[in-house]
Design a protein around this motif. Structure first.
Motif, short mmCIF file in Angstrom:
data_model
loop_
_atom_site.label_atom_id
_atom_site.label_comp_id
_atom_site.label_asym_id
_atom_site.label_seq_id
_atom_site.Cartn_x
_atom_site.Cartn_y
_atom_site.Cartn_z
N ARG A 205 27.80 60.53 21.18
CA ARG A 205 26.90 59.76 20.60
C ARG A 205 25.77 59.71 21.11
NH1 ARG A 205 29.51 54.43 21.45
NH2 ARG A 205 28.72 54.36 23.48
N ALA A 206 24.98 60.38 20.09
CA ALA A 206 23.38 60.62 20.31
C ALA A 206 22.65 59.54 20.31
CB ALA A 206 23.14 61.84 19.44
N GLY A 207 22.62 58.64 19.24
CA GLY A 207 21.84 57.47 19.21
C GLY A 207 22.22 56.52 18.46
N TYR A 208 21.72 55.37 18.48
CA TYR A 208 22.09 54.12 17.55
C TYR A 208 21.14 53.35 17.25
CZ TYR A 208 22.90 51.89 22.11
OH TYR A 208 22.76 51.35 23.45
N GLU A 209 21.25 52.34 16.46
CA GLU A 209 20.42 51.21 16.00
C GLU A 209 21.35 50.04 15.93
OE1 GLU A 209 17.60 49.35 13.06
OE2 GLU A 209 16.64 50.87 14.11
N TYR B 271 27.39 66.11 8.02
CA TYR B 271 26.71 67.19 8.08
C TYR B 271 27.24 68.11 8.81
CZ TYR B 271 23.32 63.69 6.15
OH TYR B 271 23.00 62.61 5.47
N ARG B 272 26.96 69.51 8.40
CA ARG B 272 27.35 70.46 9.29
C ARG B 272 26.22 71.78 9.38
NH1 ARG B 272 32.02 73.54 6.68
NH2 ARG B 272 30.59 74.58 5.57
N TYR C 235 26.83 60.51 15.48
CA TYR C 235 27.78 61.37 16.68
C TYR C 235 27.74 62.70 16.14
CZ TYR C 235 30.12 56.75 16.72
OH TYR C 235 30.38 55.45 16.66
N TYR C 236 27.95 63.39 17.23
CA TYR C 236 28.07 65.08 17.08
C TYR C 236 29.09 65.59 17.85
CZ TYR C 236 23.05 65.11 15.91
OH TYR C 236 21.97 64.75 15.20
N PHE C 237 29.78 66.58 17.13
CA PHE C 237 30.87 67.36 17.71
C PHE C 237 30.73 69.03 17.28
CE2 PHE C 237 32.73 65.74 13.99
CZ PHE C 237 33.50 66.69 13.56
N SER C 238 31.61 69.79 17.78
CA SER C 238 31.40 71.19 17.70
C SER C 238 32.76 71.68 17.65
CB SER C 238 30.48 71.96 18.45
OG SER C 238 30.12 73.39 18.40
N VAL C 239 32.96 72.62 16.57
CA VAL C 239 34.17 73.51 16.64
C VAL C 239 33.92 74.89 16.53
CG1 VAL C 239 35.40 71.58 15.46
CG2 VAL C 239 34.34 73.68 14.15
N TYR D 51 30.44 75.99 14.77
CA TYR D 51 29.65 74.87 13.64
C TYR D 51 29.73 73.77 14.39
CZ TYR D 51 31.40 78.46 10.40
OH TYR D 51 31.55 79.53 9.51
N VAL D 52 28.35 73.20 14.09
CA VAL D 52 28.08 71.70 14.60
C VAL D 52 28.03 70.58 13.65
CG1 VAL D 52 26.40 70.20 15.71
CG2 VAL D 52 26.76 72.68 16.63
N TYR D 53 28.86 69.65 13.69
CA TYR D 53 28.89 68.49 13.01
C TYR D 53 28.16 67.41 13.41
CZ TYR D 53 32.64 70.81 10.68
OH TYR D 53 33.27 71.93 9.94
N LYS D 54 27.29 66.85 12.33
CA LYS D 54 26.50 65.52 12.73
C LYS D 54 27.19 64.38 11.76
CE LYS D 54 22.24 65.27 11.22
NZ LYS D 54 20.67 65.30 11.17
N VAL D 55 27.54 63.37 12.25
CA VAL D 55 28.05 62.12 11.57
C VAL D 55 27.21 60.83 11.70
CG1 VAL D 55 30.08 60.63 11.48
CG2 VAL D 55 30.49 63.12 12.10
#
Length: 159
Positions: free
Chosen positions: A52-56, A102-103, A148-152, A132-136
Motif C-alpha cells: 500500500r503506497a499512499g492514500y487519502e 494499471y500494468r 496498491y502495488y504488486f508484482s508478478v 510485470y508491476v500492477y498499480k491498483v
C-alpha cells in the motif's frame, strides 16, 4: 404511547451517532488500521507481497494523507511467480466505488497502461515471460482513495 416511541427513536439515533463518532475518533488515532485491505490471489493462491503506497482518507473532522514513501521505481516489491494467463483477482475488505488497474512491463518503467475489463477486479496475467508491476487505484466515494502495488513474474511451465 406515541411520545414514548419518539423518545425511544431519538435515543437510538443519538446512541448511533455517538457510536459513529467514537469509531471515527479511534480510527483517526491509527488510520493505517482502519483502511480497507486488499488481498490479491492468482489461481486462488494469495499473493502476499502487496504494497500500500499512499492514500487519502477522510473522516468527519479530519483528512489523513500519506504520499508514497518511495518512488515507483524503488518500490520494495518481490515478484511472485505465476503461470501465463493465470487468473488474478482483487478482493477488498470493503468494496470500492471505483477501481482502476494499471500494468507496466518492469519496475523501472514509468509507462503504465490501464487494463480495461468489464470487472476490473478480475483479470488474467500476460502470456509473455517477464516481470510485470500492477498499480491498483481504488476509491471509496467521499471516504478517499488508496494506491496498491504488486508484482508478478510470468514463468513458462516446465515441459
Amino acid at each position: 404511547m406515541f411520545k414514548k416511541l419518539v423518545i425511544g427513536a431519538v435515543c437510538i439515533a443519538v446512541a448511533a451517532f455517538i457510536s459513529v463518532l467514537i469509531k471515527e475518533s479511534l480510527d483517526t488515532l491509527d488510520p493505517e488500521a482502519s483502511l480497507p485491505t486488499l488481498t490479491v490471489t492468482q489461481n486462488d493462491q494469495v499473493i502476499t507481497d502487496v504494497y500500500r503506497a499512499g492514500y487519502e482518507w477522510r473522516y468527519f473532522a479530519t483528512v489523513e494523507r500519506r504520499a508514497p514513501q518511495v518512488t515507483e521505481a524503488d518500490l520494495p516489491l518481490v515478484p511472485v511467480d505465476v503461470a501465463p494467463q493465470a487468473r488474478i483477482a482483487l478482493n477488498f475488505s470493503s468494496d470500492p466505488s471505483s477501481l482502476h488497474v494499471y500494468r507496466t512491463e518492469s519496475q523501472a518503467s514509468p509507462n503504465y497502461l490501464e487494463l480495461v475489463n468489464e470487472d476490473p477486479s478480475v483479470f488474467y496475467a500476460p502470456t509473455t515471460p517477464g516481470v510485470y508491476v500492477y498499480k491498483v487505484i481504488a476509491e471509496w466515494g467521499w471516504r478517499g482513495e488508496i494506491q496498491y502495488y504488486f508484482s508478478v513474474r510470468i514463468v513458462q511451465p516446465a515441459v
